[in-house]
Write a protein that holds these residues in place. Structure first.
Motif, PDB file in Angstrom:
ATOM      1  N   HIS A  86      27.252  61.183 -45.284  1.00 18.48           N
ATOM      2  CA  HIS A  86      26.214  61.469 -45.171  1.00 18.48           C
ATOM      3  C   HIS A  86      26.148  62.606 -44.117  1.00 18.48           C
ATOM      4  N   HIS A 141      22.385  56.164 -49.338  1.00 18.30           N
ATOM      5  CA  HIS A 141      22.437  55.111 -49.585  1.00 18.30           C
ATOM      6  C   HIS A 141      21.533  54.873 -49.396  1.00 18.30           C
ATOM      7  N   ASP A 152      20.097  51.543 -47.881  1.00 24.89           N
ATOM      8  CA  ASP A 152      20.539  50.818 -46.645  1.00 24.89           C
ATOM      9  C   ASP A 152      20.308  51.943 -45.083  1.00 24.89           C
ATOM     10  N   ASP A 153      20.649  53.444 -45.372  1.00 23.10           N
ATOM     11  CA  ASP A 153      21.015  54.620 -44.330  1.00 23.10           C
ATOM     12  C   ASP A 153      19.689  54.025 -43.733  1.00 23.10           C
TER      13      ASP A 153
HETATM   14 ZN   LIG Z   1      25.575  54.967 -45.934  1.00 30.05          ZN
END
Ligand SMILES: [Zn+2]
Length: 276
Positions: A124, A19, A21-22
């Motif tokens: 993830h 995502h 921001d990961d």
């Molecule tokens: Zn994430």
């Protein structure tokens, strides 16, 4: 050092996250250090994040998160690309694997960062699987032949996580962020929809988020103030020596994946010149 890198004398790092921001959560500080030294870093979000909010969704949310990612990249001095796969629906398909292979090849990567495939979130987990599946395949000419293969398998590294099964994360490399922690917080601060809206909402802590922009940034930084476990401290001391290693307050750590090139200590120091 020139001949040992994929391209010229710049170290080329590509990082994957599920995502927008990961990558930033796990590697923004390390990225800032690479960028500051003139090396090149790209973050890739494998999904567009269009399911990560309590009151927004779909294209409007994807657009907002794309803008947040671009702002984070601007603050860090790196590149950022958000792939158009739906949030919450990622699968380790051949199509997405090919997308990842092409990304790594086009970036001509020396180092590839990704999550381990052990995680609470399926996006993830599958990002971890997809990058593992691309390791080695990036050098096979007959796979996605329209994008020229790499001549050498890059070093693949996992981000830190707290999952214990089937095996806990091993901090092979620990990067001190003490010189760049504010830059990392600055990058995370770009993701307003996540750190100040969605994630506190999920945790039932939306009321705790300060309203003032400077205060909420300080609040974000306090949340990064974590106890450093013994294995990570030992790794910091290994890479920075007893004084600096013992004093380090903020860090990012990485584990060497067995499916990429296997670097020895000298090679790690070459690829992570900030370790001293
Ligand atoms: Zn994430």
């Amino acid at each position: 050092m020139t001949t040992l890198l994929a391209q010229g004398d710049k170290i080329r790092v590509i990082a994957f996250g599920a995502h927008p921001d990961d990558c930033d959560i796990r590697a923004a500080g390390t990225a800032a250090l690479f960028a500051k030294a003139g090396h090149t870093v790209k973050f890739v979000s494998v999904t567009n994040g269009d399911a990560g909010h309590q009151s927004m969704s779909g294209a409007a949310l994807a657009q907002r998160r794309q803008a947040e990612a671009k702002e984070s990249a601007r603050r860090l001095g790196i590149e950022y690309e958000v792939l158009n796969n739906h949030d919450g629906e990622l699968l380790p398909t051949l199509d997405v694997r090919r997308e990842i292979i092409r990304q790594i090849r086009r970036w001509n990567a020396d180092v590839v960062l990704a999550p381990r495939p052990n995680d609470y979130h399926p996006d993830h987990r599958y990002t971890g699987v997809l990058v593992q599946d691309a390791a080695y395949m990036v050098v096979v000419p007959d796979v996605t032949p329209e994008t020229p293969p790499l001549r050498k398998n890059p070093v693949f590294l996992y981000y830190e996580d707290g999952f214990q099964r089937p095996n806990p994360f091993r901090p092979d490399i620990a990067v001190s962020l003490d010189d760049v922690i504010d830059k990392k917080i600055d990058a995370l601060d770009s993701f307003v929809s996540q750190f100040y809206e969605w994630l506190p909402w999920v945790d039932g802590k939306l009321a705790d988020v300060p309203k003032d922009p400077a205060e909420r940034k300080a609040w974000l930084k306090r949340a990064r103030d974590r106890e450093i476990n013994a294995a990570t401290r030992a790794s910091l001391i290994k890479w920075y020596g007893p004084q600096k290693g013992a004093a380090a307050k903020y860090y990012e750590a990485f584990e060497i994946c067995e499916y990429g090139a296997q670097p020895n200590e000298a090679r790690i120091r070459q690829l992570f010149p900030m370790l001293h």
